[in-house]
Scaffold this motif. Structure first.
Motif, PDB file in Angstrom:
ATOM      1  N   ASP A  55       0.924  -1.016   0.043  1.00 24.04           N
ATOM      2  CA  ASP A  55       0.043   0.092   0.046  1.00 24.04           C
ATOM      3  C   ASP A  55       0.751   1.188  -0.168  1.00 24.04           C
ATOM      4  OD1 ASP A  55       1.067  -0.073   2.532  1.00 24.04           O
ATOM      5  OD2 ASP A  55      -0.917  -0.190   3.459  1.00 24.04           O
ATOM      6  N   SER A  56       0.192   2.522   0.479  1.00 22.58           N
ATOM      7  CA  SER A  56       1.112   3.678   0.246  1.00 22.58           C
ATOM      8  C   SER A  56       2.130   3.778   1.607  1.00 22.58           C
ATOM      9  CB  SER A  56      -0.018   4.774   0.260  1.00 22.58           C
ATOM     10  OG  SER A  56      -0.677   4.872  -0.716  1.00 22.58           O
ATOM     11  N   SER A  57       2.920   2.865   1.702  1.00 24.23           N
ATOM     12  CA  SER A  57       3.791   2.642   2.975  1.00 24.23           C
ATOM     13  C   SER A  57       5.060   3.640   2.196  1.00 24.23           C
ATOM     14  CB  SER A  57       4.344   1.419   3.097  1.00 24.23           C
ATOM     15  OG  SER A  57       5.085   0.672   2.137  1.00 24.23           O
ATOM     16  N   TRP A  58       5.793   3.816   3.441  1.00 25.26           N
ATOM     17  CA  TRP A  58       7.113   4.599   3.055  1.00 25.26           C
ATOM     18  C   TRP A  58       8.105   3.896   2.080  1.00 25.26           C
ATOM     19  CZ3 TRP A  58      11.896   2.504   4.139  1.00 25.26           C
ATOM     20  CH2 TRP A  58      11.792   1.362   4.822  1.00 25.26           C
ATOM     21  N   LEU A  59       7.973   2.684   2.062  1.00 22.60           N
ATOM     22  CA  LEU A  59       8.853   1.634   1.319  1.00 22.60           C
ATOM     23  C   LEU A  59       8.551   2.105  -0.245  1.00 22.60           C
ATOM     24  CD1 LEU A  59      11.057  -0.516   0.787  1.00 22.60           C
ATOM     25  CD2 LEU A  59       9.456  -2.181   1.088  1.00 22.60           C
ATOM     26  N   VAL A  60       7.244   1.882  -0.439  1.00 20.63           N
ATOM     27  CA  VAL A  60       6.808   1.999  -1.833  1.00 20.63           C
ATOM     28  C   VAL A  60       7.122   3.524  -2.312  1.00 20.63           C
ATOM     29  CG1 VAL A  60       4.533   2.040  -3.184  1.00 20.63           C
ATOM     30  CG2 VAL A  60       4.896   0.337  -1.492  1.00 20.63           C
ATOM     31  N   GLN A  61       6.777   4.441  -1.352  1.00 21.50           N
ATOM     32  CA  GLN A  61       6.941   5.930  -1.798  1.00 21.50           C
ATOM     33  C   GLN A  61       8.513   6.344  -2.094  1.00 21.50           C
ATOM     34  OE1 GLN A  61       5.421   8.410   1.558  1.00 21.50           O
ATOM     35  NE2 GLN A  61       3.441   7.481   1.188  1.00 21.50           N
ATOM     36  N   SER A  62       9.035   5.433  -1.103  1.00 18.18           N
ATOM     37  CA  SER A  62      10.797   5.761  -1.367  1.00 18.18           C
ATOM     38  C   SER A  62      11.265   5.057  -2.748  1.00 18.18           C
ATOM     39  CB  SER A  62      11.343   4.989  -0.019  1.00 18.18           C
ATOM     40  OG  SER A  62      11.275   5.722   1.157  1.00 18.18           O
ATOM     41  N   LEU A  63      10.753   3.701  -3.085  1.00 20.47           N
ATOM     42  CA  LEU A  63      11.143   3.075  -4.018  1.00 20.47           C
ATOM     43  C   LEU A  63      10.663   3.788  -5.476  1.00 20.47           C
ATOM     44  CD1 LEU A  63      10.457  -0.462  -3.405  1.00 20.47           C
ATOM     45  CD2 LEU A  63      12.510   0.549  -3.565  1.00 20.47           C
ATOM     46  N   GLY A  64       9.560   4.488  -5.261  1.00 19.67           N
ATOM     47  CA  GLY A  64       8.835   5.149  -6.405  1.00 19.67           C
ATOM     48  C   GLY A  64       9.736   6.399  -6.862  1.00 19.67           C
ATOM     49  N   THR A  65      10.059   7.014  -5.834  1.00 20.92           N
ATOM     50  CA  THR A  65      10.898   8.461  -5.899  1.00 20.92           C
ATOM     51  C   THR A  65      12.140   8.099  -6.220  1.00 20.92           C
ATOM     52  OG1 THR A  65       9.244   9.588  -4.353  1.00 20.92           O
ATOM     53  CG2 THR A  65      11.325  10.410  -4.707  1.00 20.92           C
ATOM     54  N   GLY A  66      12.886   7.070  -5.389  1.00 28.61           N
ATOM     55  CA  GLY A  66      14.144   6.483  -5.680  1.00 28.61           C
ATOM     56  C   GLY A  66      14.436   6.032  -7.175  1.00 28.61           C
ATOM     57  N   SER A  67      13.431   5.649  -7.723  1.00 26.18           N
ATOM     58  CA  SER A  67      13.575   5.236  -9.160  1.00 26.18           C
ATOM     59  C   SER A  67      13.742   6.466  -9.945  1.00 26.18           C
ATOM     60  CB  SER A  67      12.394   4.408  -9.730  1.00 26.18           C
ATOM     61  OG  SER A  67      11.356   5.289 -10.071  1.00 26.18           O
ATOM     62  N   TYR A  68      13.055   7.529  -9.503  1.00 22.80           N
ATOM     63  CA  TYR A  68      13.269   9.041 -10.305  1.00 22.80           C
ATOM     64  C   TYR A  68      14.758   9.649 -10.115  1.00 22.80           C
ATOM     65  CZ  TYR A  68       8.654   9.217 -12.220  1.00 22.80           C
ATOM     66  OH  TYR A  68       7.631   8.566 -13.010  1.00 22.80           O
ATOM     67  N   GLY A 102       3.182  12.088  -2.129  1.00 26.18           N
ATOM     68  CA  GLY A 102       3.202  10.604  -1.472  1.00 26.18           C
ATOM     69  C   GLY A 102       3.698   9.434  -2.277  1.00 26.18           C
ATOM     70  N   GLY A 103       4.449   9.790  -3.190  1.00 22.49           N
ATOM     71  CA  GLY A 103       4.882   8.621  -4.141  1.00 22.49           C
ATOM     72  C   GLY A 103       3.893   8.492  -5.443  1.00 22.49           C
ATOM     73  N   VAL A 104       3.098   9.322  -5.705  1.00 25.75           N
ATOM     74  CA  VAL A 104       2.306   9.067  -6.923  1.00 25.75           C
ATOM     75  C   VAL A 104       2.094  10.137  -7.791  1.00 25.75           C
ATOM     76  CG1 VAL A 104       0.794   7.230  -5.740  1.00 25.75           C
ATOM     77  CG2 VAL A 104       0.031   9.580  -5.795  1.00 25.75           C
ATOM     78  N   MET A 105       1.839  10.213  -9.007  1.00 26.03           N
ATOM     79  CA  MET A 105       1.775  11.082  -9.876  1.00 26.03           C
ATOM     80  C   MET A 105       0.349  11.585  -9.934  1.00 26.03           C
ATOM     81  SD  MET A 105       2.509  13.584 -11.990  1.00 26.03           S
ATOM     82  CE  MET A 105       4.280  13.320 -12.685  1.00 26.03           C
ATOM     83  N   HIS A 127      -0.350   6.124 -10.076  1.00 23.05           N
ATOM     84  CA  HIS A 127      -0.893   7.466 -10.205  1.00 23.05           C
ATOM     85  C   HIS A 127      -1.854   7.607  -9.127  1.00 23.05           C
ATOM     86  CE1 HIS A 127       1.279   7.166 -14.004  1.00 23.05           C
ATOM     87  NE2 HIS A 127       1.005   8.404 -14.574  1.00 23.05           N
ATOM     88  N   GLY A 128      -2.453   8.690  -8.890  1.00 28.58           N
ATOM     89  CA  GLY A 128      -3.557   8.997  -8.098  1.00 28.58           C
ATOM     90  C   GLY A 128      -4.300  10.284  -8.619  1.00 28.58           C
ATOM     91  N   LEU A 129      -5.645  10.329  -8.073  1.00 27.55           N
ATOM     92  CA  LEU A 129      -6.704  11.337  -8.546  1.00 27.55           C
ATOM     93  C   LEU A 129      -6.115  12.682  -7.667  1.00 27.55           C
ATOM     94  CD1 LEU A 129      -9.072  10.867 -10.223  1.00 27.55           C
ATOM     95  CD2 LEU A 129     -10.247  10.554  -8.349  1.00 27.55           C
TER      96      LEU A 129
END
Length: 190
Positions: A55-68, A102-105, A127-129
């Motif tokens: 879910d929208s955990s810190w790990l997911v946010q970190s991985l998503g932003t980290g990929s950028y 929060g890690g989503v566009m 992505h998020g609304l």
């Protein structure tokens, strides 16, 4: 829109007298970072759509932003290539808006079909609304393109800058002249 920008760059470059084989001479440092970043982003998207439990955990946010950040490091290492400054700025803008949301566009719901709106409300994908609580919404996916025969697309200011950079990278590489000094027949005999 990246694929369309690439195809347009190839067509215009060829019409301008460019050579496709010159793209093979383009040397990009740390190019392995691009597929790693895309694998991370694809994995996060897959996990969200399949409801794997990330879910929208810190790990997911970190991985998503980290990929950028991997993509930003790649563009910094290749900053002398034509168009790379445009690509870097586009990735930076996308990174910022994703990072502060929060890690989503965020995506403007105005042009989305109802099924896409429902999926984004449920938190599926990367992505998020867009809502009134969205930060830096002017950098979000808020522009819409519907060209006959192409898939309808939402895109951001960052995406436009990336597309401009990719166009310049391909165009300037294909139409560039070899910088080696030309030798005359006389100098070859000596």
């Amino acid at each position: 829109m990246l694929i369309e920008a690439l195809i347009l760059a190839l067509i215009i470059s060829v019409l301008w007298g460019g050579k496709i084989n010159r793209l093979g001479k383009l040397v990009l440092r740390e190019s392995w970072l691009v597929p790693v970043a895309l694998i991370i982003q694809s994995g996060l998207y897959w996990a969200a759509v399949r409801e794997v439990g990330l879910d929208s955990s810190w790990l997911v946010q970190s991985l998503g932003t980290g990929s950028y950040f991997l993509l930003l490091f790649f563009t910094w290492r290749n900053r002398t290539c034509p168009g790379m400054s445009w690509i870097t700025l586009g990735i930076l803008l996308n990174t910022i808006v994703i990072g502060v949301n929060g890690g989503v566009m965020p995506v403007d719901p105005l042009f989305l079909p109802e099924e896409s709106r429902k999926a984004l409300l449920e938190g599926q994908g990367t992505h998020g609304l867009m809502t009134p609580m969205t930060h830096l919404s002017f950098l979000a996916d808020r522009f819409y393109l519907d060209i006959l025969g192409l898939k309808k697309q939402m895109f951001s200011v960052g995406d436009i800058l990336i597309d401009i950079g990719v166009f310049f990278l391909v165009f300037k590489t294909m139409v560039s002249q070899d910088k080696r000094p030309k030798t005359s027949v006389l100098s070859k005999k000596i």
